[in-house]
Scaffold this motif. Structure first.
Motif, PDB file in Angstrom:
ATOM      1  N   ASP A  93      -5.969   8.465   2.946  1.00 11.36           N
ATOM      2  CA  ASP A  93      -6.884   7.684   3.786  1.00 11.36           C
ATOM      3  C   ASP A  93      -6.905   8.235   5.211  1.00 11.36           C
ATOM      4  O   ASP A  93      -5.941   8.884   5.649  1.00 11.36           O
TER       5      ASP A  93
ATOM      6  N   HIS B 131      -8.339   7.045   9.262  1.00 12.45           N
ATOM      7  CA  HIS B 131      -9.055   6.153  10.186  1.00 12.45           C
ATOM      8  C   HIS B 131      -9.159   6.843  11.539  1.00 12.45           C
ATOM      9  O   HIS B 131      -8.231   7.529  11.970  1.00 12.45           O
TER      10      HIS B 131
ATOM     11  N   HIS C  70      -3.108   1.630   3.407  1.00 11.60           N
ATOM     12  CA  HIS C  70      -4.275   1.855   2.540  1.00 11.60           C
ATOM     13  C   HIS C  70      -3.995   3.000   1.565  1.00 11.60           C
ATOM     14  O   HIS C  70      -4.311   2.897   0.378  1.00 11.60           O
TER      15      HIS C  70
HETATM   16 MG    MG Z   1      -8.716   2.710   4.972  1.00 12.27          MG
END
Ligand code: MG
Length: 403
Positions: free
Chosen positions: A253, A255, A287
């Motif tokens: 993941d 961000h 995540h």
């Molecule tokens: Mg995420």
């Protein structure tokens, strides 16, 4: 009446009818009075998964079993639902006063079904391990017989003991123990049950014998061990824990950074001169970890379970997502054994927060500290993480399942 059954047997022999639609009837209506605990033994976790659910999973995994019916007593319906979790039977029937009444109710439920089975395998939920070979042999025997039962030899010397005193030895030759599942031509066993009026029996082969059905014996298995006492529980748990299958999943993941004064990583708020942007709390590490766990159990990804388009998850704590994945593992009878997380960024420094992050994950993952690994790396100022545009995270998770 006997003549009719002989005729049925004869017809079966002549046509060599292959079983077409086989239903497994799992008997879970007993109260388990000999076994301790506040709930019947078939609903108590056994190496993490209730025996009734293990039996259902075994039948579901067999390609020749078309449908499954569980018979449960009225007061235990909620216990059954809880024990089965996401593994649902096709039919549920309500038990009667004694085992044979419960079987009759189950057969009646199947008689009313849209597709009435041609054959039925009647099984006691207290035998949680059902080798596929036992089911194969029973189904093969049904091509030539009205009924089939797995039997095992008894290897110990047999004695008749009264009040602790050996009265006499019992010859072992020709003595076998009957197990379940027991397999039957559906109409033949349904009729045999209807006509049976003698004393209480402990299995359905006794009723088939009284009706004069022709019965095959097949090879039983010590793995079909019946859960009766605490010692049986210990023995079965050792068997069940012996050969797990490891399932591995990975997650990734990213961000991006936005304005703010802290980032949340593995549930720990770390002061920083920027924050991570995202629909939830943007815990990129959690995540990736959630995706790794979902990946291991074949449950897709976090977005499928928690769509970012749903306003409900705006600003949500990512621990909700992780907890959901961990619960799914338990629902599937699995056990998470370790996780490994890599956080990729130039800043902030992760090392000082390593212990706090592990401690935040421990209760969520239900894992000890040494089964949670968290490491961090920079990307040598290369790429988007190197330019400090955001944080990336990778994770892997291993889940053990017992098949
Ligand atoms: Mg995420």
């Amino acid at each position: 009446m006997l003549t009719d059954y002989t005729l049925t047997s004869f017809t079966l022999l002549e046509t060599k009818m292959s079983p077409q639609h086989i239903t497994a009837l799992i008997m879970a209506a007993g109260s388990g009075v000999r076994f301790g605990g506040s709930i019947p033994k078939q609903f108590q976790p056994l190496a993490g998964v209730a025996p009734v659910r293990r039996a259902l999973i075994a039948f579901r995994a067999h390609p020749k079993i078309s449908s499954i019916c569980v018979v449960v007593s009225e007061q235990d319906k909620d216990l059954l639902k809880k024990a089965l979790g996401t593994d649902e039977p096709d039919f549920i029937a309500i038990g009667g006063a004694a085992r044979q009444n419960s079987v009759q109710n189950g057969l009646e439920e199947l008689r009313k079904a849209h597709t009435q089975p041609s054959h039925v395998l009647i099984h006691d939920a207290a035998r949680p391990i059902i080798p596929a070979k036992v089911i194969d042999d029973l189904i093969e025997a049904l091509e030539n017989y009205d009924a089939a039962v797995p039997v095992v030899s008894l290897w110990d010397t047999l004695s008749n003991v009264i009040d602790g005193e050996i009265i006499k030895d019992i010859p072992r030759d020709g003595v076998f123990a009957r197990q379940t599942p027991q397999a039957f031509n559906f109409s033949a066993i349904a009729e045999a049950h209807q006509n049976y009026s003698s004393s209480l029996t402990t299995d359905d082969i006794a009723i088939a014998m009284a009706a004069g059905l022709n019965i095959a014996t097949t090879s039983g298995s010590p793995l079909l061990h019946k859960l009766t006492t605490e010692d049986d529980k210990s023995l079965l748990e050792r068997l069940l824990n012996a050969h797990p299958t490891p399932l591995n999943g990975s997650g990734y993941d990213v961000h991006r950074f936005g304005t703010g004064n802290a980032v949340t990583l593995c549930g720990v708020k770390i002061p920083h001169d920027e924050s991570l942007e995202g629909h939830s709390d943007a815990d990129v590490a959690m995540h990736a970890l959630t995706d790794a766990i979902l990946g291991a159990i074949g449950e897709g990804d976090i977005g499928q379970h928690f769509p970012p388009t749903n306003p409900k998850w705006k600003g949500a704590a990512s621990s909700i997502f992780l907890q959901h994945a961990v619960n799914l593992v338990a629902d599937k009878g699995g056990r998470l054994t370790n996780v490994d997380i890599t956080i990729i960024c130039e800043k902030p420094k992760i090392g000082p927060h390593n212990t706090a992050m592990k401690e935040a994950l421990m209760p969520l993952l239900r894992l000890p500290k040494d089964r949670i690994n968290i490491k961090a790396t920079t990307s040598e100022r290369l790429g988007f993480t190197g330019r400090g545009e955001g944080i990336a995270a990778m994770a892997s998770a291993t889940v053990l399942v017992w098949e």
